[in-house]
Structure formats: C-alpha cells, structure tokens
Scaffold this motif. Sequence first.
Motif, PDB file in Angstrom:
ATOM      1  N   ALA A 183       0.836  -1.187   0.000  1.00  0.00           N
ATOM      2  CA  ALA A 183       0.000   0.000   0.000  1.00  0.00           C
ATOM      3  C   ALA A 183       0.873   1.239   0.000  1.00  0.00           C
ATOM      4  N   ALA A 184       0.395   2.311  -0.632  1.00  0.00           N
ATOM      5  CA  ALA A 184       1.182   3.537  -0.750  1.00  0.00           C
ATOM      6  C   ALA A 184       1.417   4.191   0.599  1.00  0.00           C
ATOM      7  N   GLY A 185       0.483   4.001   1.549  1.00  0.00           N
ATOM      8  CA  GLY A 185       0.695   4.529   2.897  1.00  0.00           C
ATOM      9  C   GLY A 185       1.633   3.632   3.673  1.00  0.00           C
ATOM     10  N   GLY A 186       1.873   3.985   4.915  1.00  0.00           N
ATOM     11  CA  GLY A 186       2.672   3.114   5.766  1.00  0.00           C
ATOM     12  C   GLY A 186       4.103   3.542   5.993  1.00  0.00           C
ATOM     13  N   ALA A 187       4.457   4.771   5.583  1.00  0.00           N
ATOM     14  CA  ALA A 187       5.796   5.272   5.912  1.00  0.00           C
ATOM     15  C   ALA A 187       5.883   5.505   7.421  1.00  0.00           C
ATOM     16  N   ARG A 188       6.950   5.045   8.010  1.00  0.00           N
ATOM     17  CA  ARG A 188       7.183   5.236   9.445  1.00  0.00           C
ATOM     18  C   ARG A 188       8.653   5.466   9.680  1.00  0.00           C
ATOM     19  N   ASP A 189       8.991   5.847  10.902  1.00  0.00           N
ATOM     20  CA  ASP A 189      10.398   6.032  11.248  1.00  0.00           C
ATOM     21  C   ASP A 189      11.001   4.672  11.624  1.00  0.00           C
ATOM     22  N   TRP A 190      11.017   3.760  10.625  1.00  0.00           N
ATOM     23  CA  TRP A 190      11.573   2.434  10.834  1.00  0.00           C
ATOM     24  C   TRP A 190      13.045   2.562  11.223  1.00  0.00           C
ATOM     25  N   THR A 191      13.395   2.036  12.392  1.00  0.00           N
ATOM     26  CA  THR A 191      14.721   2.240  12.971  1.00  0.00           C
ATOM     27  C   THR A 191      15.389   0.886  13.183  1.00  0.00           C
ATOM     28  N   SER A 192      16.649   0.772  12.795  1.00  0.00           N
ATOM     29  CA  SER A 192      17.355  -0.499  12.826  1.00  0.00           C
ATOM     30  C   SER A 192      17.493  -1.051  14.241  1.00  0.00           C
ATOM     31  N   SER A 193      17.275  -2.358  14.364  1.00  0.00           N
ATOM     32  CA  SER A 193      17.471  -3.027  15.649  1.00  0.00           C
ATOM     33  C   SER A 193      18.920  -2.910  16.110  1.00  0.00           C
ATOM     34  N   ARG A 194      19.844  -2.804  15.167  1.00  0.00           N
ATOM     35  CA  ARG A 194      21.252  -2.625  15.564  1.00  0.00           C
ATOM     36  C   ARG A 194      21.436  -1.292  16.292  1.00  0.00           C
TER      37      ARG A 194
ATOM     38  N   GLU B  70       5.479  -3.902  -6.291  1.00  0.00           N
ATOM     39  CA  GLU B  70       4.788  -2.705  -6.755  1.00  0.00           C
ATOM     40  C   GLU B  70       4.116  -2.031  -5.573  1.00  0.00           C
ATOM     41  N   VAL B  71       3.901  -0.713  -5.717  1.00  0.00           N
ATOM     42  CA  VAL B  71       3.205   0.081  -4.709  1.00  0.00           C
ATOM     43  C   VAL B  71       1.859   0.463  -5.285  1.00  0.00           C
TER      44      VAL B  71
END
Length: 331
Positions: A209-220, A267-268
């Motif tokens: 889906a085109a939405g769903g951007a977040r501040d995904w932050t690495s577990s490292r 695809e988005v």
Amino acid sequence: MIVVTGAGGFVGLALLDHLLGEGHPVTAFNDRPLPRPALDRFAALPGALTVIEGDVRDAAALRAALRGARAVVHGAAITLGPKGTIAPAETVVDVNSLSTANLIEAALAEGVGRIVYPSSSAVYGAAPFEGEPVVEDRPPTPAGLYGFTKLMSERLLLDARRRHGLSTVRARITAVFGPYERDTGVRETLSPPYQVAMKALAGEPVRLAAGGARDWTSSRDVARALALLALADEPPHDLYNLSLGETWHPSRLAEAFAADLPGFRYEVVDGEEDDGIAFNDDLGRQRQPISSARFAADFGFRFMPPAEAVADYARWVLGDGRTYLGSLNGA
C-alpha cells in the motif's frame, strides 16, 4: 555483568550481539531457549554469555538472575496490536507491568546499579499523526492496552527513582526492524520490512500500500543505544526517544532486494495494505517521526539514515539471515 530480560526477542538478540561483541559478560533471561543460530554466532564473540530460562512474572527467579549485575535492560514484553488477539489482557498486564514491579524489587535487593527500560512510542497514542515530530515532553496519551502497560511500567520506574534513588532510564522505542526479527508469538504484527524480506527470500512478489511510511529504525541502532544507556555514567535525562528521526516507506527495502534478487518483483498500489503485508497504522494518515534530538545531543549518537539502514538489513537477510530466518521463522 549486564542482564537482558526478554533476551530472545529480536531487540534482545541484537543487544546480546552488541554487548558480547564489545566483550561484556551478559546474562540472557528468557522464557524459552535462545535460537541455535544466534547462540552459534554469540559463541564466537569475545563476551561471556550465561543463559537462564525463567518467567519475568517469577520474582524469585528474577532476583536470582540479577545477583551480581551491574545493570539490567528489561526488554520482556508482549507487543499487543490493535486486534489484541495474541494474549488475554491479564497476561499482557502481568508480563508487561507486574514484571517491572518484580524487577524493581529485585534490583533494590541485589544492589543493581541501573535499570534501562525499553518503553514504546505507543505511550504517545495518536500524537505522531498530528503533524509535528514528537518530543519527550509531549504528555503521554496511550490509546490501547499495550501503551497503557508500557506507561504503567514507566510510572513504576519513576517512583523507584524518586523514592529509592534507583538509577532508571526509560527509552521510548519507535518502529523497529532489522536483524534477528522473527515470529516469536509475542508480537501481534511483525514489521512490514520483515514481511517484505520473507517474501523476497521466498521468491514471492510484493504489493505494498502507498501509505505506511514510518520512522523504521534499525534493531542494531536500538541495541547500541540501549547498551550505551546501561553502561554510561548517570545520563543527563531519564527519558529518551529512540528513532532515526525521519520516515520512509518499506518499498525502499523492496527496491534493495530487487537489485540483488533476479526475478523478485514489487509494486506500490493505492489503497489499503495488500498481498498479506500487514500494518498497524492508519494508512490514510501521514505519520511523523518521534524525535531523538535529546539523545543525540546528550550522547553524540548517530542513527543510520534510511538508505544505510535498508542496505544493512538487506545484506544481513541475504547473508547470515538466510540461515537464521530459514530455520527459525515461525518457531
């Protein structure tokens, strides 16, 4: 010696990896055996690892695990999502909050120097959708049981700090993804980047889906930050947000896999999530990052920006992660 509770979760495993890699003695406290591929890796690192199987609701077991500890990172939790179906409320409250009361009592009895508590941006409720980066001074307004249990534990730690002088640090973690993530049964929704990775390894196409951007932050990065909070002299603040500070869409990870896996397609698409990629958020609203400016200022810490974090995870998935994920996904 540093104790890590919930050590079998993916943030816990990333933290063990970091601490052992730095040569620290670590005790991993978990309610089930640690994954064999992770133990094999840890055995080659310079730090010494002790593994204790136990339940964080067992006060006596916690106290025994904390004996001789310099610090404890209390990561054990059931990460309940909007559906609230993976565990009854009583169990969630006991694991997420009663265990914190047990831990505080054990730490005071055993003279543990510091408790680091990985809390969650869930305590901010809907604030990330209100147009501005979220800072630590924002009043907490949790909207679900998980957020309330994390806030309850924060309050218990504040009380222990004020009444007993215990050194406690709360670290509000945002959307984490990265090495060691797998389905352990205690997280209602696995991260969309993980879901993309599993489809890529399986050779399945991905529609996002085109939405769903977040501040995904690495577990490292989260692991490095938690270790720093556990080992540092008394931090200037007792509450920090941990986030890379900007948002990005999981299609960036899909693009990285497409470059290295011939035949992988993605695809988005407009609309809600599709093709089995599940999100926790309202995809119709733009989410702002939580701000880690305080942590960066106090410690000079640098989180990996999106391109670097995506490349690092893709390398892990296509390298060591193939064995790890292939043997343990769903275990």
